[in-house]
Write a protein that holds these residues in place. Sequence first.
Motif, mmCIF file in Angstrom:
data_model
loop_
_atom_site.group_PDB
_atom_site.id
_atom_site.type_symbol
_atom_site.label_atom_id
_atom_site.label_comp_id
_atom_site.label_asym_id
_atom_site.label_seq_id
_atom_site.Cartn_x
_atom_site.Cartn_y
_atom_site.Cartn_z
ATOM 1 N N THR A 93 4.283 14.356 -3.472
ATOM 2 C CA THR A 93 3.635 14.097 -2.175
ATOM 3 C C THR A 93 4.333 14.807 -1.016
ATOM 4 O O THR A 93 4.030 14.517 0.154
ATOM 5 C CB THR A 93 3.617 12.586 -1.894
ATOM 6 N N HIS A 94 5.223 15.736 -1.314
ATOM 7 C CA HIS A 94 5.998 16.358 -0.240
ATOM 8 C C HIS A 94 5.118 17.101 0.764
ATOM 9 O O HIS A 94 5.465 17.207 1.941
ATOM 10 C CB HIS A 94 7.052 17.304 -0.812
ATOM 11 N N GLU A 95 3.982 17.618 0.323
ATOM 12 C CA GLU A 95 3.105 18.353 1.233
ATOM 13 C C GLU A 95 2.576 17.467 2.353
ATOM 14 O O GLU A 95 2.202 17.959 3.426
ATOM 15 C CB GLU A 95 1.938 18.977 0.462
ATOM 16 N N LEU A 96 2.510 16.174 2.116
ATOM 17 C CA LEU A 96 2.021 15.260 3.149
ATOM 18 C C LEU A 96 3.032 15.096 4.280
ATOM 19 O O LEU A 96 2.667 14.758 5.412
ATOM 20 C CB LEU A 96 1.701 13.893 2.533
ATOM 21 N N GLY A 97 4.309 15.306 3.966
ATOM 22 C CA GLY A 97 5.351 15.300 4.985
ATOM 23 C C GLY A 97 5.550 13.998 5.735
ATOM 24 O O GLY A 97 6.035 14.003 6.869
ATOM 25 N N LEU B 3 4.642 -0.652 -6.056
ATOM 26 C CA LEU B 3 4.962 0.636 -6.670
ATOM 27 C C LEU B 3 5.609 1.510 -5.603
ATOM 28 O O LEU B 3 5.128 1.571 -4.466
ATOM 29 C CB LEU B 3 3.703 1.307 -7.223
ATOM 30 N N PHE B 4 6.679 2.189 -5.976
ATOM 31 C CA PHE B 4 7.439 2.961 -5.003
ATOM 32 C C PHE B 4 7.377 4.462 -5.292
ATOM 33 O O PHE B 4 7.225 4.893 -6.440
ATOM 34 C CB PHE B 4 8.912 2.525 -5.010
ATOM 35 N N LEU B 5 7.512 5.226 -4.219
ATOM 36 C CA LEU B 5 7.744 6.658 -4.336
ATOM 37 C C LEU B 5 9.214 6.886 -4.651
ATOM 38 O O LEU B 5 10.078 6.129 -4.191
ATOM 39 C CB LEU B 5 7.387 7.363 -3.032
ATOM 40 N N GLU B 6 9.473 7.914 -5.424
ATOM 41 C CA GLU B 6 10.865 8.268 -5.723
ATOM 42 C C GLU B 6 11.061 9.745 -5.414
ATOM 43 O O GLU B 6 10.495 10.610 -6.089
ATOM 44 C CB GLU B 6 11.183 8.006 -7.195
ATOM 45 N N ASP B 7 11.807 10.013 -4.373
ATOM 46 C CA ASP B 7 12.013 11.399 -3.928
ATOM 47 C C ASP B 7 10.686 12.111 -3.714
ATOM 48 O O ASP B 7 10.530 13.299 -4.043
ATOM 49 C CB ASP B 7 12.866 12.178 -4.939
ATOM 50 N N GLY B 8 9.715 11.388 -3.173
ATOM 51 C CA GLY B 8 8.411 11.987 -2.898
ATOM 52 C C GLY B 8 7.500 12.076 -4.102
ATOM 53 O O GLY B 8 6.382 12.593 -4.001
ATOM 54 N N LEU B 9 7.923 11.526 -5.246
ATOM 55 C CA LEU B 9 7.118 11.575 -6.471
ATOM 56 C C LEU B 9 6.585 10.176 -6.799
ATOM 57 O O LEU B 9 7.214 9.172 -6.477
ATOM 58 C CB LEU B 9 7.957 12.079 -7.647
ATOM 59 N N PHE B 10 5.435 10.152 -7.478
ATOM 60 C CA PHE B 10 4.938 8.880 -7.997
ATOM 61 C C PHE B 10 4.363 9.099 -9.398
ATOM 62 O O PHE B 10 3.863 10.170 -9.726
ATOM 63 C CB PHE B 10 3.896 8.240 -7.076
ATOM 64 N N ASP B 11 4.448 8.033 -10.199
ATOM 65 C CA ASP B 11 3.958 8.060 -11.578
ATOM 66 C C ASP B 11 2.620 7.328 -11.624
ATOM 67 O O ASP B 11 2.548 6.128 -11.355
ATOM 68 C CB ASP B 11 4.977 7.391 -12.506
ATOM 69 N N LEU B 12 1.555 8.040 -11.988
ATOM 70 C CA LEU B 12 0.215 7.459 -11.987
ATOM 71 C C LEU B 12 -0.093 6.687 -13.275
ATOM 72 O O LEU B 12 -1.079 5.951 -13.326
ATOM 73 C CB LEU B 12 -0.822 8.573 -11.795
#
Length: 214
Positions: free
Chosen positions: A17-21, A126-135
């Motif tokens: 999700t880093h592109e969302l900033g 559910l949490f983001l981890e370093d901008g990543l998420f597991d679907l």
Amino acid sequence: MALNARLDHRNPLVFDTHELGRRPGALQRLTRTIDAPADLGIQGVIGVPEGAPVELDLRLESVMEGVLVTGTARASAKGECVRCLEPLEQVLEADFQEMFSYPDADDRGRPKAEPVDDAEDDEETLFLEDGLFDLEPVLRDAVVLALPMQPVCQDDCPGLCSECGARLADDPDHHHDAVDIRWAALQGLAGSLEDGEKDELSGAEPGVDEKQEK
């Protein structure tokens, strides 16, 4: 749930999700086709075979407290008709929406002043981890909810014959002559009486003939 274990960005169900900033209102749309993970569905009933293609359409929206993920999964599920036990295949379309929260923000998106130990809330989040998420956990829940608990090959499937197990859809006129068990014993008794009368008649005939000769 609690913070995820270290996520692997090479996993096809892990998204960046880093592109969302972390800009509230920012949007990102993604499409991806993945291989279905094992046991995707209702175990022993119906599900998407492992390795089968699953098409994902996702909408990622940045909000104050995290990233709101809205999407649809499409695949072909396979199982067995609960009535006639024949294999069946069903087109699956599962919709889902889930919030992935920033681990360092409160409900208003502000940095947490102090860590709060709330196990119950963590289990539901559910949490983001370093901008990543597991679907994957979201996908599994959505697929299970979209699949029928008792799949049938067709809505009016007549099932199997309770007497012999024949598939009734293959032979609509299939039937068995029903015998009322209340009369079965009497029928047997009647048969025995008839046999006894025949024996008596056959034994009396020679005596009658002898009298007539005299």
